[in-house]
Design a protein around this motif. Sequence first.
Motif, PDB file in Angstrom:
ATOM      1  N   ALA A  64       0.800  -1.211   0.035  1.00  0.00           N
ATOM      2  CA  ALA A  64      -0.054  -0.059   0.047  1.00  0.00           C
ATOM      3  C   ALA A  64       0.783   1.305  -0.017  1.00  0.00           C
ATOM      4  N   PHE A  65       1.968   1.146  -0.244  1.00  0.00           N
ATOM      5  CA  PHE A  65       3.096   2.364  -0.072  1.00  0.00           C
ATOM      6  C   PHE A  65       3.815   2.427  -1.174  1.00  0.00           C
ATOM      7  N   GLY A  66       3.544   2.140  -2.271  1.00  0.00           N
ATOM      8  CA  GLY A  66       4.599   2.249  -3.393  1.00  0.00           C
ATOM      9  C   GLY A  66       5.864   1.887  -3.503  1.00  0.00           C
ATOM     10  N   LEU A  67       6.089   0.863  -2.588  1.00  0.00           N
ATOM     11  CA  LEU A  67       7.488   0.442  -2.198  1.00  0.00           C
ATOM     12  C   LEU A  67       7.837  -0.726  -2.945  1.00  0.00           C
ATOM     13  N   SER A  68       6.673  -1.485  -3.601  1.00  0.00           N
ATOM     14  CA  SER A  68       7.076  -2.624  -4.386  1.00  0.00           C
ATOM     15  C   SER A  68       7.123  -2.513  -5.726  1.00  0.00           C
ATOM     16  N   ILE A  69       8.030  -3.147  -6.292  1.00  0.00           N
ATOM     17  CA  ILE A  69       8.143  -3.051  -7.603  1.00  0.00           C
ATOM     18  C   ILE A  69       7.246  -4.035  -8.534  1.00  0.00           C
ATOM     19  N   ARG A  70       6.469  -4.608  -7.697  1.00  0.00           N
ATOM     20  CA  ARG A  70       5.352  -5.329  -8.255  1.00  0.00           C
ATOM     21  C   ARG A  70       4.154  -4.811  -8.257  1.00  0.00           C
ATOM     22  N   ASN A  71       3.718  -3.549  -8.076  1.00  0.00           N
ATOM     23  CA  ASN A  71       2.704  -2.989  -8.284  1.00  0.00           C
ATOM     24  C   ASN A  71       2.615  -2.824  -9.687  1.00  0.00           C
ATOM     25  N   THR A  72       1.353  -3.050 -10.633  1.00  0.00           N
ATOM     26  CA  THR A  72       1.610  -3.016 -12.032  1.00  0.00           C
ATOM     27  C   THR A  72      -0.265  -2.724 -12.196  1.00  0.00           C
ATOM     28  N   THR A 185      10.802   7.488   2.431  1.00  0.00           N
ATOM     29  CA  THR A 185       9.617   6.575   2.751  1.00  0.00           C
ATOM     30  C   THR A 185      10.174   5.362   3.085  1.00  0.00           C
ATOM     31  N   ALA A 186       9.688   4.512   4.186  1.00  0.00           N
ATOM     32  CA  ALA A 186      10.125   3.308   4.578  1.00  0.00           C
ATOM     33  C   ALA A 186       8.739   2.358   5.075  1.00  0.00           C
ATOM     34  N   ALA A 187       8.710   1.003   4.979  1.00  0.00           N
ATOM     35  CA  ALA A 187       7.791   0.302   5.740  1.00  0.00           C
ATOM     36  C   ALA A 187       8.185  -1.288   5.685  1.00  0.00           C
ATOM     37  N   ASP A 188       7.739  -1.821   6.646  1.00  0.00           N
ATOM     38  CA  ASP A 188       7.964  -3.401   6.702  1.00  0.00           C
ATOM     39  C   ASP A 188       6.912  -4.218   5.663  1.00  0.00           C
ATOM     40  N   LEU A 189       7.428  -5.362   5.347  1.00  0.00           N
ATOM     41  CA  LEU A 189       6.310  -6.098   4.665  1.00  0.00           C
ATOM     42  C   LEU A 189       5.486  -6.446   5.486  1.00  0.00           C
ATOM     43  N   PHE A 190       4.157  -6.680   4.904  1.00  0.00           N
ATOM     44  CA  PHE A 190       2.940  -6.962   5.722  1.00  0.00           C
ATOM     45  C   PHE A 190       3.082  -8.506   5.950  1.00  0.00           C
ATOM     46  N   ALA A 191       3.672  -9.404   4.938  1.00  0.00           N
ATOM     47  CA  ALA A 191       3.955 -10.850   5.481  1.00  0.00           C
ATOM     48  C   ALA A 191       5.356 -11.165   5.016  1.00  0.00           C
ATOM     49  N   GLY A 192       5.949 -11.844   6.066  1.00  0.00           N
ATOM     50  CA  GLY A 192       7.209 -12.285   5.650  1.00  0.00           C
ATOM     51  C   GLY A 192       8.190 -11.239   6.307  1.00  0.00           C
ATOM     52  N   SER A 193       9.666 -11.428   6.089  1.00  0.00           N
ATOM     53  CA  SER A 193      10.706 -10.521   6.819  1.00  0.00           C
ATOM     54  C   SER A 193      11.152  -9.335   5.800  1.00  0.00           C
ATOM     55  N   GLY A 194      11.594  -8.405   6.185  1.00  0.00           N
ATOM     56  CA  GLY A 194      12.161  -7.422   5.407  1.00  0.00           C
ATOM     57  C   GLY A 194      11.538  -5.912   5.642  1.00  0.00           C
ATOM     58  N   ARG A 195      12.232  -4.874   5.007  1.00  0.00           N
ATOM     59  CA  ARG A 195      11.926  -3.511   5.202  1.00  0.00           C
ATOM     60  C   ARG A 195      12.140  -2.889   3.958  1.00  0.00           C
ATOM     61  N   SER A 196      11.404  -2.220   3.343  1.00  0.00           N
ATOM     62  CA  SER A 196      11.667  -1.442   2.151  1.00  0.00           C
ATOM     63  C   SER A 196      11.756  -0.070   2.223  1.00  0.00           C
ATOM     64  N   ASN A 197      12.556   0.741   1.595  1.00  0.00           N
ATOM     65  CA  ASN A 197      12.847   2.257   1.739  1.00  0.00           C
ATOM     66  C   ASN A 197      13.053   2.842   0.290  1.00  0.00           C
ATOM     67  N   ARG A 198      12.776   4.203   0.320  1.00  0.00           N
ATOM     68  CA  ARG A 198      12.832   5.069  -0.726  1.00  0.00           C
ATOM     69  C   ARG A 198      13.244   6.195  -0.487  1.00  0.00           C
ATOM     70  N   THR A 199      14.399   6.833  -1.354  1.00  0.00           N
ATOM     71  CA  THR A 199      14.887   8.372  -0.908  1.00  0.00           C
ATOM     72  C   THR A 199      14.886   8.680  -2.400  1.00  0.00           C
ATOM     73  N   HIS A 200      14.029   9.938  -2.241  1.00  0.00           N
ATOM     74  CA  HIS A 200      13.769  10.722  -3.438  1.00  0.00           C
ATOM     75  C   HIS A 200      13.901  12.020  -3.220  1.00  0.00           C
ATOM     76  N   VAL A 201      14.458  13.059  -4.501  1.00  0.00           N
ATOM     77  CA  VAL A 201      14.733  14.385  -4.502  1.00  0.00           C
ATOM     78  C   VAL A 201      14.331  14.875  -5.901  1.00  0.00           C
ATOM     79  N   ALA A 227      12.440  -4.975  -0.337  1.00  0.00           N
ATOM     80  CA  ALA A 227      12.281  -6.309   0.027  1.00  0.00           C
ATOM     81  C   ALA A 227      11.105  -7.037  -0.418  1.00  0.00           C
ATOM     82  N   ARG A 228      11.199  -7.887  -1.273  1.00  0.00           N
ATOM     83  CA  ARG A 228      10.063  -8.534  -1.883  1.00  0.00           C
ATOM     84  C   ARG A 228       9.504  -9.854  -1.387  1.00  0.00           C
ATOM     85  N   SER A 229       8.282 -10.009  -1.379  1.00  0.00           N
ATOM     86  CA  SER A 229       7.458 -11.092  -1.214  1.00  0.00           C
ATOM     87  C   SER A 229       7.729 -12.207  -2.272  1.00  0.00           C
TER      88      SER A 229
END
Length: 745
Positions: A64-72, A185-201, A227-229
């Motif tokens: 829900a955070f736009g941090l997954s490359i698998r949003n299509t 922006t940063a968030a944990d995965l809702f399922a499984g392990s890992g935390r994703s983050n994005r730095t933007h300018v 961090a992918r599921s």
Amino acid sequence: MQSNPEQVHVTGMHRMAGGLMKRQTAPEATSSITAEAIARKSSIASPLQLIAAMPGVNYGTQDAFGLSIRNTISLRGFQQNQLGWTIEGAPGVDQAYYLPYSETYADNENLSDITLIASTSRINDPVQTASGGEMIETVRDPSKKAGGMLSYAAGSYRSQRVFGRLESGYLGQSGVRAFASASYTAADLFAGSGRSNRTHVDFKLLKEWNGWGKSSLFVSYNDWKNARSNPYTLAAYEAAAAVDNNYSAGNYSSTYTAGKTTNYWKNYIYHRSSVLISFQNEFSIAKNLKLHVTPYFHWNFSNSPGQTSLSPSSLYAGDRKVTIDTNDVTLVNGKFDALANTVQKEYAEGVNAYLQYDPIRTNHLTFGYWFDHWNMDAISGVTPLDINGNASSYVGGGLLRATDGSFIGGTKYKVSTDINEFYISDTQTFLNDRLKVTAGVREMMFYISGTNGLSGPQNHFSQAITQPMPRVAISYQINKEMQVYINGMTNARPPVPLSTYPNIYNTSTGAISQQGRNSNPMEYTISEEIGFRYYGLFNLDVALFNANLTNHQVTTQAFINGASTNTSISAGGETIRGVTAEVALRPMYGLTPYINGQYLHATMDNDFKTANGYLPTARKIAVMSPKFMATIGMNYNHGPFFANLSFKWVDSQYSTFMNDQSMPAFKTVDLGFGYRFPKWLVLQEPTLRLNFMNLNNGAYLGGVSTITPNAKATRATNGNTVAASTPAYFLAAPLTVVMSVSSSF
């Protein structure tokens, strides 16, 4: 000087659905979302999430955070890499697989508009992938006064986001104004392990040339770690749902044991860094002549790794067997685990220039030229894991080499492309400009060349393709409220470079995993639309469409040598027919209802060729093409209060060419509301927002990951049996809540 007839025109006579709908005049189906509507969405949302409620958009999500490359997304049955993508007049796609990665373009707070054109593209835009439509992002201009904006958001899964922007205002009498912004922006995965983050300018500078033109420079930088599921098969999804442990069952492992763990989560973190520069210039050379010139530059680095297990006695560099020093690896039961890299370094540079000329008041001529050069180095070596499952590098370093110093891996090549495209369009108006007739053509000349640095039958590959694309459009303004239009368009997309041309080898056997091909036709679309628009007591936009697609290349996820990548499947022709409609009522007591929907009938035209014969797929429903979709929304705006509610239903969609497995239908409910506080000290409009995504907390599969020919063993037309291959899907996020506070100053 009249404006470009293919430009997206917007007239703000009154609010339409809180910015979810605009008054359009272009002679093709066009939808837009404004900065007003964007500001009410979750500040963490990605551009794809922002357009998810648009007519015809089939949005697949994994977070829900736009941090997954698998949003299509898919649009009218076209996949996202069949759409053109532009940001500030520059092409936005990654030309390796034609994927957009739109999350890297610009922060939401800096967007003034996102526009989606279905089934076609604007003739003067630099797009090579628009066989199915175009998405256009526009960045807001810098403010005329000095100031800025700050925002902070936090929510479910330890999500957080901070954003800040500074505005220079006009710098003296120079006519120059600029802004610079940064976000994290940063968030944990809702399922499984890992935390994703994005730095933007983001940075934008605008210079006005005393009434005879303007120039704008836009620069964005993005660094993204995802961090992918794990994708789920339908059976694995149902099994994980039965366990009821937040879908950790079947996901990547949270712990590592040498020799046993085959999918440790740390080895699946996607990394992407990018820089985009666009320099738009518009000059009035004469009263009836304008010049537009936009040079651009795009740089990307990415690594899409995975985990693999290898035997020292069976290692290959291309198709050549090699040996290693076993002291360099951690052996368990005669094998060692390794990080399987897919490192890509690329850059693109180009320029798009066109003239707009009005020989007479009722005639408008556009003539232009677009040049693009793209270059990439790709390598897929392995980095050994230590006893704890850690790699010495996660960005392509520490690669294992043979005792003779040679590289070990299945991919090592350099590739470049050149695009030369000429285009011309002419519009003649009649009946006091109520009737407009536009005809145009563009000619794309595509050249690709590459060298394969691994031992094997392929050393060099190249191809040159040329494709003309004519078009015609007619629109008639019946009165101030009503417009009708009809168009016939053609668009094309060159073959996807990395999944078409180079050979890729199996690191364990030396066999060819992907057979490169040097003779490939362009994907080509012929489409027609009939549309009607009414803007009066209510607002209505309806379009009937038909499209014929040839040389269809279906993109799907695959794992090669343990790493996640994309591959293309030649699916022949496709016929696409349907209708889209959107309706917005005028505000009543602060409430504005909004509804859109689509009926889609997309079918394959040909039987599908396999190694064992042709599968009988002709007239089967095309993959990722739900028959029905509908969105119902309600916006509320009264005084300092605002709110929005959105319900979306998506029909089931097939994931196999044989239609023997489908992703189930799903529905989602999103809710957002907020309050604008009065001005306080330097804070101009402090705002508090609370957003609920997937309010109904429904567990569902959000998108198709792997498309296959058949999920069940099937008899081919020659009587042979074609073995089954299992599709896979992305798991969508459950209920997610985000609260944000922001203010300009």
